[in-house]
Design a protein around this motif. Structure first.
Motif, PDB file in Angstrom:
ATOM      1  N   PHE A 179       0.884  -1.209   0.041  1.00  0.00           N
ATOM      2  CA  PHE A 179       0.075  -0.046  -0.117  1.00  0.00           C
ATOM      3  C   PHE A 179       0.769   1.197  -0.004  1.00  0.00           C
ATOM      4  O   PHE A 179       1.959   1.336   0.670  1.00  0.00           O
TER       5      PHE A 179
ATOM      6  N   PHE B  44      -0.033   5.383   0.471  1.00  0.00           N
ATOM      7  CA  PHE B  44      -1.408   6.188   0.844  1.00  0.00           C
ATOM      8  C   PHE B  44      -0.853   7.648   0.413  1.00  0.00           C
ATOM      9  O   PHE B  44       0.379   7.916   0.083  1.00  0.00           O
TER      10      PHE B  44
ATOM     11  N   PHE C 239      -0.315  10.288   2.496  1.00  0.00           N
ATOM     12  CA  PHE C 239       0.680  10.667   3.290  1.00  0.00           C
ATOM     13  C   PHE C 239       0.274  10.006   4.657  1.00  0.00           C
ATOM     14  O   PHE C 239      -0.926   9.780   4.905  1.00  0.00           O
ATOM     15  N   GLY C 240       1.185   9.748   5.688  1.00  0.00           N
ATOM     16  CA  GLY C 240       1.136   9.303   7.040  1.00  0.00           C
ATOM     17  C   GLY C 240       1.236   7.902   7.260  1.00  0.00           C
ATOM     18  O   GLY C 240       0.645   7.769   8.471  1.00  0.00           O
ATOM     19  N   GLN C 241       1.581   7.122   6.263  1.00  0.00           N
ATOM     20  CA  GLN C 241       1.645   5.589   6.593  1.00  0.00           C
ATOM     21  C   GLN C 241       2.766   5.397   7.249  1.00  0.00           C
ATOM     22  O   GLN C 241       2.937   4.146   7.806  1.00  0.00           O
ATOM     23  N   LEU C 242       3.831   6.244   7.217  1.00  0.00           N
ATOM     24  CA  LEU C 242       5.164   6.204   7.703  1.00  0.00           C
ATOM     25  C   LEU C 242       5.073   6.309   9.104  1.00  0.00           C
ATOM     26  O   LEU C 242       4.526   7.225   9.448  1.00  0.00           O
ATOM     27  N   LEU C 243       5.728   5.219   9.866  1.00  0.00           N
ATOM     28  CA  LEU C 243       5.564   5.483  11.511  1.00  0.00           C
ATOM     29  C   LEU C 243       6.698   6.504  11.910  1.00  0.00           C
ATOM     30  O   LEU C 243       7.957   6.166  11.506  1.00  0.00           O
ATOM     31  N   SER C 244       6.036   7.507  12.558  1.00  0.00           N
ATOM     32  CA  SER C 244       6.982   8.605  12.666  1.00  0.00           C
ATOM     33  C   SER C 244       8.211   8.636  13.533  1.00  0.00           C
ATOM     34  O   SER C 244       8.999   8.762  13.683  1.00  0.00           O
ATOM     35  N   GLU C 245       8.148   7.469  14.222  1.00  0.00           N
ATOM     36  CA  GLU C 245       9.323   7.058  15.474  1.00  0.00           C
ATOM     37  C   GLU C 245      10.309   6.247  14.835  1.00  0.00           C
ATOM     38  O   GLU C 245      11.341   5.995  15.509  1.00  0.00           O
TER      39      GLU C 245
ATOM     40  N   GLY D 195       9.959  12.892   9.355  1.00  0.00           N
ATOM     41  CA  GLY D 195       9.831  14.251   9.469  1.00  0.00           C
ATOM     42  C   GLY D 195      11.005  14.949   9.035  1.00  0.00           C
ATOM     43  O   GLY D 195      11.100  16.112   8.795  1.00  0.00           O
TER      44      GLY D 195
ATOM     45  N   ASP E 269      -3.459   4.856  -3.032  1.00  0.00           N
ATOM     46  CA  ASP E 269      -4.425   6.022  -3.099  1.00  0.00           C
ATOM     47  C   ASP E 269      -4.052   7.414  -2.963  1.00  0.00           C
ATOM     48  O   ASP E 269      -3.426   7.690  -1.930  1.00  0.00           O
ATOM     49  N   GLU E 270      -4.377   8.133  -4.144  1.00  0.00           N
ATOM     50  CA  GLU E 270      -3.933   9.378  -4.038  1.00  0.00           C
ATOM     51  C   GLU E 270      -2.423   9.534  -3.908  1.00  0.00           C
ATOM     52  O   GLU E 270      -1.870  10.215  -3.075  1.00  0.00           O
TER      53      GLU E 270
END
Lengths: 248, 454
Positions: free
Chosen positions: A107, A109, A111-117, A160, A186-187
């Motif tokens: 998948f 996406f 944005f945001g599917q990467l774990l920030s930590e 980040g 997805d976009e």
């Protein structure tokens, strides 16, 4: 719509052709999905061949993301079914469908599917580790994927600390590390400028093809759809045929 | 400024009503427990004031005995104030991940640092005030529980435990102030560098220099113990109680550093996705992890201090002495029970807040096929590893203080050590239960956020 090469809902037919045409990898028949009184999908059929890339297009609220969720086993359709290599994947428990996604799908996406930590290399390695690959091997494979997508030297950076385009390349590596049958996006360029978006689409389509996976991209952007070999246009939950749906 | 202030209630709503509710509950627990503990102290002071000077038939000064109760109750208050203030501080910082992002956006839009501070202070003080009001009601509801417990041969009556209108008014002022102050401290990152928050860079590791504060406080405690013989009794007691509180408070400085070290060791050794995820979360934000386990760390400190309890045995020869002995044990166990309850509430609320802060992240991982058990296991490991180390460190420091005061007999007593270990095992189990209490919330969050409207 008829199945071009084989019906995934029936046992595969042996073939004697020396250079067989691509097989249908993912097929959907008569998909219907309702949310209360709203019909999000109203009898959609779809075939996706080996190595093929398909752009699912349509205006906002047309049902394209719902279609992606049904194809990926995230949502169970109210009617119809989805088959991966002839095996029905639209029914089954939530746990079974979750396992299917982990093993056979990748998948990307918006944005945001990467774990920030987690640093980039561990974000990529995680799906492989979830399938039982040792951390050492998963990390090594993740490094190779990042290098092949032009991110050598950025393994230790956290999401980040990456640009939008770099983060999406990490997401592409993360989607491909398990050797999936199908990648769903997805976009994928929705949060990027045009030039970076084009770069991400080039990486996504080339890497997916090289990995032998098929690709489904949900987008409302013509320039993104142009990177795919075929497109399916959805309006009000139904496929629309015509000039808009022509192949590139 | 007026326009920005008008945004405050909307910001609060967008931060999530459940997060706000959790913060209010935390402030309420802090207030209810704080008033109860203060009421107990005032009750002992009231009794001491009413006991006449002079010796009884056994040649014992009842007044001196009553004053001993006041000293012990003061120690209990000192031991409980830090966890209670920590819980209030944690509540003030709750939901900070989402609020950070919104406030950072406001800063990027040109809102001044002062306006951001005012909005945050007003919003959090309002939560603190609501919690204080509920906590005052909780204090009233708990009164029948406290009036069943017997001290000095008879239970307290409600009048003795009443903190007065000054106490109630104080709670309504102090709790919102503590809330606002804690929120402002947590805002420094947004105010100083909005881009830093928006981009979520790797935070620098906390310095080992934090341990110096704890070492200095323990050293000072040892020095005062050594010199106490040459001091007036009241000054020695006041200094020791003050330094006990200081040692306790410096645990809050050292705790996050320990958690960070645990995280780095875990990350290097991780073999499974859950351990790796837990380890990276610990190194990413050790202060947040400490807010979850710190409550028990402090309760462990209290447990360590109370390892001397079994040394107080009733003999049956002196009824007055036996009452004091029984009361010391009762008071100690009560203090510990409150400390553990506050720790468990703190852990449960922090875990629920963490689930809400990571809502989108969890949902997308789930869509990509990550099993929900991964999140459960990561959360459990994120709590358990630092919990065991922090609990051991805190109780160890407390046992060291006990040795400094009464010598090695305080820690070589088998019953005392068994009591400490028993309480710690119970506390760890309670914390894990509090952690697990967020499982239904996680599942509910995953159910709600599966589909993006297109």
């Amino acid at each position: 719509m008829s199945l071009a090469t084989a019906d995934p809902f029936r046992p595969p037919v042996p073939t004697t052709v020396a250079h067989p045409a691509p097989q249908v990898r993912l097929a959907a028949r008569g998909l219907v999905k309702r949310f209360g009184a709203t019909v999000a999908l109203d009898g959609v059929d779809l075939d996706l061949a080996d190595g093929e890339s398909l752009a699912v297009m349509g205006p906002s609220g047309s049902g394209k993301s719902t279609l992606l969720h049904c194809l990926a086993g995230i949502l169970a359709p109210d009617q119809g079914g989805v088959a991966l290599r002839g095996r029905d994947v639209s029914s089954g428990s939530d746990r079974e469908r979750s396992l299917l996604r982990r093993r056979h799908y990748g998948f990307v996406f918006q944005f945001g599917q990467l774990l920030s930590e987690l640093p980039a290399v561990e974000n990529v390695a995680l799906p492989a580790m979830l399938l039982g690959t040792s951390r050492r091997e998963a990390t090594e494979r993740a490094r190779q994927w990042l290098a092949s997508l032009g991110l050598a030297g950025m393994e230790g950076r956290r999401p980040g600390e990456l640009s939008g385009g770099q983060a999406q390349r990490v997401a592409v590596a993360r989607a491909l590390i398990t050797g999936p049958d199908v990648v769903f996006a997805d976009e994928p360029t929705g949060a990027l400028d045009q030039a970076t978006g084009a770069d991400v689409m080039r990486v996504l389509t080339e890497a997916t093809r090289a990995a032998g996976a098929s690709l489904v991209v949900v987008t409302h952007d013509e320039s993104v759809a142009a990177w795919c070999s075929r497109r399916l246009v959805i309006v009000d939950g139904r496929e629309v045929r015509g000039p808009l749906a022509g192949a590139r | 400024m007026k326009a920005v202030l008008a945004l405050a209630p909307r910001l609060q709503r967008s931060g999530g009503s459940l997060t706000t509710a959790l913060a209010v509950v935390a402030f309420a627990v802090t207030t209810a427990m704080g008033l109860s503990v203060l009421g107990g102290l005032l009750g002992f002071i009231d009794r001491a004031d009413r006991v006449p000077e002079g010796l009884d038939s056994h040649g014992v000064s009842a007044h001196e005995n009553a004053e001993l109760y006041v000293i012990l109750a003061t120690i209990a208050v000192v031991l409980l104030v830090v966890p209670l203030v920590s819980l209030a501080g944690a509540a003030a910082r709750m939901g900070v991940a989402r609020r950070d992002a919104r406030l950072a956006t406001l800063r990027l839009l040109g809102v001044t640092a002062r306006e951001v501070r005012v909005v945050t202070a007003v919003e959090t003080a309002a939560q603190g005030l609501a919690g204080a009001v509920l906590g005052i009601a909780g204090y009233g509801l708990l009164m029948p529980v406290w009036t069943r417990i017997s001290f000095q041969g008879r239970p307290f009556d409600a009048g003795e435990l009443w903190v007065g209108f000054a106490g109630i008014g104080g709670a309504l002022v102090v709790v919102p102030l503590v809330a606002a102050a804690s929120a402002l401290v947590s805002l420094r990152r947004v105010v100083v560098s909005p881009l830093g928050v928006a981009r979520r860079q790797t935070p620098p590791a906390l310095s080992w220099l934090r341990t110096l504060g704890l070492l200095a406080a323990v050293g000072a405690f040892g020095l005062v113990v050594g010199a106490a013989g040459g001091m007036p009794q009241m000054i020695a007691v006041a200094l020791l109680v003050g330094l006990l509180g200081t040692v306790f408070a410096t645990l809050n400085l050292v705790g996050p550093w320990i958690v960070g070290v645990v995280g780095r060791v875990m990350a290097a050794a991780a073999r499974t996705p859950a351990t790796l995820l837990a380890a990276r979360r610990l190194t990413d934000d050790p202060r947040a992890a400490w807010r979850v386990v710190g409550g028990l760390g402090m309760a462990a400190f209290v447990a360590g201090c109370l390892s001397v309890l079994p040394m107080f045995e009733t003999t049956g020869e002196d009824p007055a002495a036996d009452v004091i002995t029984r009361d010391i044990v009762t008071g100690g166990v009560l203090t510990l029970a409150i400390a553990f309850a506050v720790a468990a509430v703190s852990a449960g609320i922090m875990q629920a807040s963490s689930v809400l802060d990571r809502k989108r992240e969890y949902a997308l991982q789930r869509l990509a096929g990550a099993p929900v058990e991964l999140f459960d296991a990561a959360r459990r490991r994120e709590v358990l590893a630092p919990l065991l180390l922090v609990t051991g460190t805190s109780s160890g420091v407390a046992l060291l203080l006990v040795v400094l005061v009464i010598g090695t007999s305080g820690v070589t007593n088998v019953s005392g050590l068994a009591l400490v270990l028993g309480f710690l095992a119970g506390g760890v189990a309670l914390m894990l239960a509090a952690t697990e209490s967020s499982r239904p919330l996680l599942r509910s969050v995953l159910r709600e956020t599966v589909v993006r409207a297109d």
